[in-house]
Design a protein around this motif. Structure first.
Motif, mmCIF file in Angstrom:
data_model
loop_
_atom_site.group_PDB
_atom_site.id
_atom_site.type_symbol
_atom_site.label_atom_id
_atom_site.label_comp_id
_atom_site.label_asym_id
_atom_site.label_seq_id
_atom_site.Cartn_x
_atom_site.Cartn_y
_atom_site.Cartn_z
ATOM 1 N N PRO A 292 0.804 -1.235 0.000
ATOM 2 C CA PRO A 292 0.000 0.000 0.000
ATOM 3 C C PRO A 292 0.827 1.271 0.000
ATOM 4 O O PRO A 292 0.318 2.347 -0.321
ATOM 5 C CB PRO A 292 -0.838 -0.109 1.282
ATOM 6 N N HIS A 293 2.125 1.175 0.344
ATOM 7 C CA HIS A 293 2.992 2.354 0.328
ATOM 8 C C HIS A 293 3.662 2.576 -1.027
ATOM 9 O O HIS A 293 4.500 3.470 -1.157
ATOM 10 C CB HIS A 293 4.054 2.234 1.417
ATOM 11 N N THR A 294 3.320 1.782 -2.036
ATOM 12 C CA THR A 294 3.865 1.985 -3.381
ATOM 13 C C THR A 294 3.339 3.303 -3.949
ATOM 14 O O THR A 294 2.148 3.590 -3.866
ATOM 15 C CB THR A 294 3.463 0.831 -4.306
ATOM 16 N N ILE A 295 4.239 4.079 -4.542
ATOM 17 C CA ILE A 295 3.835 5.378 -5.077
ATOM 18 C C ILE A 295 4.459 5.613 -6.454
ATOM 19 O O ILE A 295 5.500 5.051 -6.798
ATOM 20 C CB ILE A 295 4.264 6.541 -4.145
ATOM 21 N N HIS A 296 3.782 6.440 -7.237
ATOM 22 C CA HIS A 296 4.339 7.080 -8.431
ATOM 23 C C HIS A 296 4.141 8.584 -8.230
ATOM 24 O O HIS A 296 3.052 9.015 -7.826
ATOM 25 C CB HIS A 296 3.614 6.659 -9.711
ATOM 26 N N THR A 297 5.158 9.370 -8.495
ATOM 27 C CA THR A 297 5.048 10.813 -8.256
ATOM 28 C C THR A 297 5.528 11.622 -9.452
ATOM 29 O O THR A 297 6.350 11.162 -10.250
ATOM 30 C CB THR A 297 5.880 11.251 -7.030
ATOM 31 N N TYR A 298 5.003 12.860 -9.529
ATOM 32 C CA TYR A 298 5.489 13.877 -10.465
ATOM 33 C C TYR A 298 5.645 15.182 -9.695
ATOM 34 O O TYR A 298 4.719 15.603 -8.994
ATOM 35 C CB TYR A 298 4.493 14.125 -11.598
ATOM 36 N N TYR A 299 6.808 15.813 -9.829
ATOM 37 C CA TYR A 299 7.016 17.145 -9.267
ATOM 38 C C TYR A 299 7.496 18.096 -10.351
ATOM 39 O O TYR A 299 8.427 17.794 -11.105
ATOM 40 C CB TYR A 299 8.047 17.127 -8.130
ATOM 41 N N SER B 48 9.133 9.685 -9.380
ATOM 42 C CA SER B 48 9.447 8.341 -8.908
ATOM 43 C C SER B 48 8.371 7.395 -9.409
ATOM 44 O O SER B 48 7.230 7.804 -9.648
ATOM 45 C CB SER B 48 9.488 8.291 -7.373
ATOM 46 N N TRP B 49 8.730 6.117 -9.543
ATOM 47 C CA TRP B 49 7.721 5.108 -9.867
ATOM 48 C C TRP B 49 8.083 3.801 -9.163
ATOM 49 O O TRP B 49 9.248 3.476 -8.959
ATOM 50 C CB TRP B 49 7.577 4.895 -11.375
ATOM 51 N N ASN B 50 7.036 3.126 -8.720
ATOM 52 C CA ASN B 50 7.170 1.843 -8.027
ATOM 53 C C ASN B 50 8.049 1.926 -6.785
ATOM 54 O O ASN B 50 8.609 0.916 -6.345
ATOM 55 C CB ASN B 50 7.718 0.759 -8.961
ATOM 56 N N GLN B 51 8.179 3.113 -6.205
ATOM 57 C CA GLN B 51 8.922 3.242 -4.956
ATOM 58 C C GLN B 51 8.006 2.907 -3.780
ATOM 59 O O GLN B 51 6.830 3.277 -3.771
ATOM 60 C CB GLN B 51 9.462 4.664 -4.790
ATOM 61 N N VAL B 52 8.540 2.240 -2.796
ATOM 62 C CA VAL B 52 7.806 1.969 -1.559
ATOM 63 C C VAL B 52 8.289 2.977 -0.520
ATOM 64 O O VAL B 52 9.388 2.850 0.014
ATOM 65 C CB VAL B 52 8.015 0.525 -1.083
ATOM 66 N N ARG B 53 7.474 3.985 -0.278
ATOM 67 C CA ARG B 53 7.815 5.073 0.638
ATOM 68 C C ARG B 53 6.981 4.908 1.899
ATOM 69 O O ARG B 53 5.854 5.398 2.017
ATOM 70 C CB ARG B 53 7.559 6.424 -0.030
ATOM 71 N N PRO C 61 -1.075 3.333 -6.376
ATOM 72 C CA PRO C 61 -1.752 2.383 -7.258
ATOM 73 C C PRO C 61 -2.420 1.215 -6.543
ATOM 74 O O PRO C 61 -3.305 0.573 -7.121
ATOM 75 C CB PRO C 61 -0.622 1.894 -8.170
ATOM 76 N N ALA C 62 -2.036 0.904 -5.317
ATOM 77 C CA ALA C 62 -2.630 -0.234 -4.631
ATOM 78 C C ALA C 62 -4.104 -0.021 -4.313
ATOM 79 O O ALA C 62 -4.831 -0.982 -4.064
ATOM 80 C CB ALA C 62 -1.864 -0.523 -3.336
ATOM 81 N N PHE C 63 -4.600 1.223 -4.371
ATOM 82 C CA PHE C 63 -5.967 1.491 -3.925
ATOM 83 C C PHE C 63 -7.038 1.535 -5.025
ATOM 84 O O PHE C 63 -8.102 0.929 -4.793
ATOM 85 C CB PHE C 63 -5.972 2.777 -3.091
ATOM 86 N N PRO C 64 -6.953 2.211 -6.143
ATOM 87 C CA PRO C 64 -5.989 3.236 -6.539
ATOM 88 C C PRO C 64 -6.516 4.637 -6.196
ATOM 89 O O PRO C 64 -7.696 4.940 -6.391
ATOM 90 C CB PRO C 64 -5.927 3.062 -8.054
ATOM 91 N N LEU C 65 -5.640 5.479 -5.686
ATOM 92 C CA LEU C 65 -5.966 6.850 -5.321
ATOM 93 C C LEU C 65 -4.816 7.756 -5.752
ATOM 94 O O LEU C 65 -3.744 7.292 -6.123
ATOM 95 C CB LEU C 65 -6.171 6.980 -3.810
ATOM 96 N N SER C 66 -5.040 9.066 -5.638
ATOM 97 C CA SER C 66 -3.963 10.018 -5.862
ATOM 98 C C SER C 66 -4.138 11.206 -4.928
ATOM 99 O O SER C 66 -5.203 11.391 -4.329
ATOM 100 C CB SER C 66 -3.924 10.493 -7.317
ATOM 101 N N GLN C 67 -3.097 11.999 -4.800
ATOM 102 C CA GLN C 67 -3.173 13.257 -4.066
ATOM 103 C C GLN C 67 -2.297 14.277 -4.771
ATOM 104 O O GLN C 67 -1.436 13.918 -5.578
ATOM 105 C CB GLN C 67 -2.719 13.097 -2.611
ATOM 106 N N GLY C 68 -2.529 15.554 -4.472
ATOM 107 C CA GLY C 68 -1.675 16.573 -5.057
ATOM 108 C C GLY C 68 -2.421 17.831 -5.434
ATOM 109 O O GLY C 68 -3.556 18.056 -5.016
#
Length: 351
Positions: A25-32, A185-190, A52-59
């Motif tokens: 659930p801590h897997t993330i893809h990000t854009y800055y 970042s992609w497929n990072q577990v943060r 993506p595990a949910f899938p949801l986004s924030q920003g």
């Protein structure tokens, strides 16, 4: 360590679990993306984080001005949602539920970002065009490397951009013309679990002085500078930086040593307000920079940590000046220690 590049196709990587797949659930893809308007003491933080595990986004969009932004809601404009649906993806265009659009008009090279608030308080239309290759970065946050491997290869990239366009803020138009980094970042577990990462405040200081001098590093303050974190963390004998490079014309070199010395901290949000950075590259050449924040803010990107963005005025050893983002993040142990005033070595700026 040689600095690798990423293929342009990674700009559009937004994988999701397949049928019957379960992802951390801590897997993330990000854009800055970001930009600054130094003459107006304005900085912009444009961010998308997908889970993506949910899938949801924030920003969304954060625009800050000057140095008195203690709470998130102090900043000039805030439209950042913690829970949004998965973004809309049409060809090379990614659009969030709150209206931030990232259109990769040429993946790996150019992107157009647009946004307009429903109340007319803010809007932007900018083009970001690459001035460096799309450099590969393994991870940006300490602790992510502990989760590398497995079926889904994690990755990251960063690139300096020439950003031009317009920002409208509270009825005032501002021209945008700056050099700013972008990353993803992609497929990072943060991991957000409490106590999962024990590390001093980590600071990112990208700088663009011209094609002949582009510098980037992410590090904590080393112990020999008398940092405010001293006594809170045991960092052993590891290097203070975990990613750094310098570009000199067409040549890119890795950095083997970084010494970041904070001279003053913000009295309320504890962000470094003045600091020096010294770096040694793989060939033994040295570089020195002095910087000062002209705008800064606490921002809501990471609810389990204290995250700050700023516009820094940097000067190199030849007296050349540039402006860029400086970002820093830390966890609650450090925040509480600074608030209690137990850190006797802290040097606070007069704001």
């Amino acid at each position: 360590m040689s600095i690798q590049t990423r293929p342009s196709s990674t700009d559009l990587l937004l994988p999701r679990p397949g049928v019957n797949e379960q992802w951390d659930p801590h897997t993330i893809h990000t854009y800055y993306f970001g930009f600054s308007i130094p003459e107006a003491r304005i900085g912009a933080f444009l961010y998308l984080r997908c889970q993506p595990a949910f899938p949801l986004s924030q920003g969304g969009v954060c625009i800050f001005r000057d140095t008195d932004n203690v709470e998130h809601t102090d900043i000039a404009f805030l439209d950042y949602e913690i829970t949004m649906p998965w973004p809309s993806v049409e060809a090379n265009r990614i659009t969030t539920d709150n209206g931030l659009t990232i259109d990769f008009v040429e993946p790996g090279r150019a992107a157009r970002l647009t946004y307009s608030s429903g109340d007319g308080a803010a809007a932007l239309d900018i083009i970001a065009e690459a001035v460096t290759p799309l450099f590969a970065r393994g991870h940006v946050m300490p602790g992510e490397e502990d989760h590398h491997g497995g079926d889904r290869t994690p990755g990251g990239s960063e690139q300096f951009m020439h950003v031009t366009g317009e920002l409208w803020l509270d009825g005032e138009r501002h021209a945008v013309d700056c050099y700013a980094p972008r990353d993803r970042s992609w497929n990072q577990v943060r991991v957000e679990r409490r106590g999962a990462v024990e590390v001093p405040p980590v600071g990112w200081s990208p700088m663009y002085f011209g094609n002949d001098l582009i510098f980037n590093q992410i590090s904590f303050e080393p112990g020999d500078t008398g940092p405010a974190w001293m006594g809170l963390y045991d960092v052993g004998d590891r290097p203070s930086h975990h990613f750094a490079w310098i570009q000199l014309g067409d040549e890119v070199r890795s950095i083997r040593r970084v010494r970041r010395n904070v001279l003053e901290y913000h009295p309320d949000i504890y962000l470094p307000m003045r600091q020096e950075v010294e770096a040694e590259d793989e060939r033994g050449e040295f570089y020195r920079f002095r910087g000062e924040a002209i705008a800064c803010a606490s921002l809501p990107a990471w609810p389990n940590a204290s995250f700050h963005d700023s516009v820094y005025r940097w000067e190199d050893s030849q007296g050349r000046v540039t402006h860029a983002t400086y970002q820093e993040i830390w966890f609650d142990k450090y925040q509480k220690a600074m608030k209690r005033g137990r850190v006797a070595t802290a040097r606070f700026a007069q704001i």
